[in-house]
Design an enzyme around this catalytic site. Structure first.
Site, mmCIF file in Angstrom:
data_model
loop_
_atom_site.group_PDB
_atom_site.id
_atom_site.type_symbol
_atom_site.label_atom_id
_atom_site.label_comp_id
_atom_site.label_asym_id
_atom_site.label_seq_id
_atom_site.Cartn_x
_atom_site.Cartn_y
_atom_site.Cartn_z
ATOM 1 N N HIS A 28 0.829 -1.209 0.000
ATOM 2 C CA HIS A 28 0.000 0.000 0.000
ATOM 3 C C HIS A 28 0.863 1.258 0.000
ATOM 4 C CE1 HIS A 28 -3.915 1.998 1.109
ATOM 5 N NE2 HIS A 28 -3.063 2.934 1.497
ATOM 6 N N GLU A 29 1.847 1.311 0.886
ATOM 7 C CA GLU A 29 2.680 2.515 0.987
ATOM 8 C C GLU A 29 3.561 2.684 -0.247
ATOM 9 O OE1 GLU A 29 1.954 4.675 3.263
ATOM 10 O OE2 GLU A 29 0.547 3.212 4.060
ATOM 11 N N HIS A 81 1.634 4.202 -3.084
ATOM 12 C CA HIS A 81 1.407 5.647 -2.947
ATOM 13 C C HIS A 81 2.490 6.465 -3.660
ATOM 14 C CE1 HIS A 81 -2.181 6.187 -0.723
ATOM 15 N NE2 HIS A 81 -1.772 5.605 0.386
ATOM 16 N N GLU A 88 -6.110 6.661 -2.048
ATOM 17 C CA GLU A 88 -6.321 5.493 -1.199
ATOM 18 C C GLU A 88 -6.992 4.331 -1.922
ATOM 19 O OE1 GLU A 88 -4.672 5.493 1.273
ATOM 20 O OE2 GLU A 88 -4.371 7.596 1.788
ATOM 21 N N TYR A 94 -11.288 3.836 1.112
ATOM 22 C CA TYR A 94 -10.251 2.911 0.672
ATOM 23 C C TYR A 94 -10.868 1.729 -0.093
ATOM 24 C CZ TYR A 94 -7.005 5.205 3.968
ATOM 25 O OH TYR A 94 -6.218 6.097 4.636
#
Length: 457
Positions: free
Chosen positions: A299-300, A303, A322, A375
């Site tokens: 997820h990070e 980004h 998100e 999300y």
């Protein structure tokens, strides 16, 4: 002039803080081009002394203007080298230069300030510079940047950065950017970083701790980590597939958009990982030797494409950050032998069906910007789009979205228009149902289609 107001002396409404959710953050009348920050941080006393030189371009004539800055004592302000009148009432620094600045002029603001940096309170708790048990971290999304430097705190004002930080030598300082120099002195070490890609203030971070710098993974992209020595054994297992994750996301979304990627693990527990440009920060509780939190690693990293290279022009478009990062989790799950994206979509659609239908994620409101519905339903929107346009078109759509808007700001309207280029029939009904209305649409049927390379799931 209210805290949200733009420059005085300009036509009312000519240029103001553009963000509809956080009108008290950000300022009008100018665009920052570059930040030059010279910081001295005393860890034991949590004291920060700074000199900021900000280069900006006036977007209208300015007789005075404002910057965002937290609870520091401002010692001196100069505009183009001349002393300027100023008043500081957290969280706004109001400046009146000796001479008005003409429309289109490039000007420099020099600010000297000092004090104990503290987080800024918001709807989501305290955000910004925060003390650790032994060190400090910065978690600025969405309003925390003024907790450590004066800025135009709006996501659509990206700028370049040069950051120098002096701190006690036993500590490692990691700043979002490329390390230029590290010079050890008598008791202190000075670290210099530069960020040449346009960066929103909230995506800048400083991490200070007793870290060991290590190579995270080999590959086309430089991947490094700063970790406490005592978590090394479990760290190497939990992050052991990072090179594969990076390669898979590059296949899906296009080349990683920055020169390197840095993971920081702090020696404290964190509620959630922290996103910064070219960097992600995890708590020691996210490292357990069982890959429990690998989806957060994905997820990070996602980004960096969606949120950092492509940054929302206004916080109401937060699903573009998100929803995309959440869908990347589902794609990696399928690619790595776990449940497919279709299985995740079915699971989360069933969960959403049990929740109140009271949120339109295309404009969720400031208090629910980070609601789980943004999300999960954001990811479901992308899954519905994938099924509508087909595998090849969907991943071509994502790669071109990333490439065409690299290091820029984006909106939902732009994405709708972009997606329409890859569809054989209009997509208005899909986006209205999933983004504009709170009622949950039916889960789209998953047809039998070949899966794009690198998009298993």
């Amino acid at each position: 002039m209210t805290p949200a107001a733009g420059p005085v002396g300009a036509a009312p409404g000519a240029d103001h803080s553009a963000d509809s959710y956080l009108p008290g953050h950000g300022n009008g009348g100018y665009r920052v081009l570059h930040y030059d920050l010279d910081l001295d941080y005393r860890i034991t006393s949590n004291r920060l002394a700074g000199k900021a030189v900000i280069t900006a371009r006036a977007t209208q004539s300015l007789s005075r203007f404002t910057l965002d800055l937290g609870r520091f004592r401002v010692q001196d302000v100069r505009v183009d080298g001349r002393p300027a009148k100023f008043a500081h009432r957290p969280d706004k620094l109001r400046i009146k230069p000796e001479h008005a600045i003409r429309h289109g002029a490039i000007f420099k603001i020099e600010i000297r300030y000092a004090g104990k940096p503290v987080p800024i309170s918001g709807h989501w708790g305290d955000i910004g510079w925060d003390e650790l048990t032994d060190g400090a971290l910065v978690a600025s999304q969405p309003i925390g940047a003024p907790s450590w430097f004066p800025c135009n705190d709006r996501p659509d004002n990206k700028a370049t950065f040069w950051v120098k930080v002096a701190a006690a030598s036993p500590y490692t300082v990691v700043v979002t950017g490329d390390l230029v120099t590290r010079r050890r002195g008598a008791g202190n070490t000075t670290w210099v970083y530069e960020r040449n890609e346009p960066t929103a203030p909230y995506l800048m971070g400083v991490q200070v701790g007793r870290y060991e710098l290590v190579e995270l993974a080999a590959g086309r992209v430089v991947q490094r980590a700063a970790i406490p020595p005592r978590v090394q054994d479990v760290f190497w297992y939990d992050f052991g597939r990072h090179g594969e994750i990076m390669a898979d996301l590059e296949r899906l979304f296009g080349p990683y958009p920055f020169p390197e990627y840095v993971v920081v693990v702090v020696d404290d527990d964190l509620d959630d990982p922290i996103e910064a440009q070219g960097m992600s920060v995890f708590g020691r509780n996210h490292v357990d030797g069982q890959r429990t939190h690998e989806r957060l690693i994905v997820h990070e990293l996602a980004h960096q494409w969606f949120g950092n290279s492509l940054t929302v022009a206004d916080w109401r478009h937060i699903w573009l950050n998100e929803g995309f990062a959440t869908y990347a989790e589902w794609l990696w799950s399928g690619a790595s032998g776990g449940p497919s994206a279709a299985a995740h979509a079915a699971q989360w659609h069933a969960w959403l069906a049990t929740q109140p239908a009271d949120l339109a994620i295309g404009d969720p409101g400031v208090e629910r910007m980070f609601d789980p519905l943004v999300y999960k339903r954001g990811a479901l929107t992308l899954h519905a789009l994938r099924l509508r346009v087909g595998e090849a078109a969907f991943f071509a759509l994502l790669r071109s979205w990333v490439a065409e808007h690299q290091h820029q700001t984006v909106t939902t309207e732009q994405f709708r228009e972009h997606a329409g280029r890859f569809a054989t029939r209009p997509l208005d009904d899909l986006f209205i149902a999933w983004l504009d209305r709170p009622e949950l649409p039916p889960l789209p049927r998953n047809p039998d289609r070949p899966v794009a390379r690198g998009a298993r799931g």
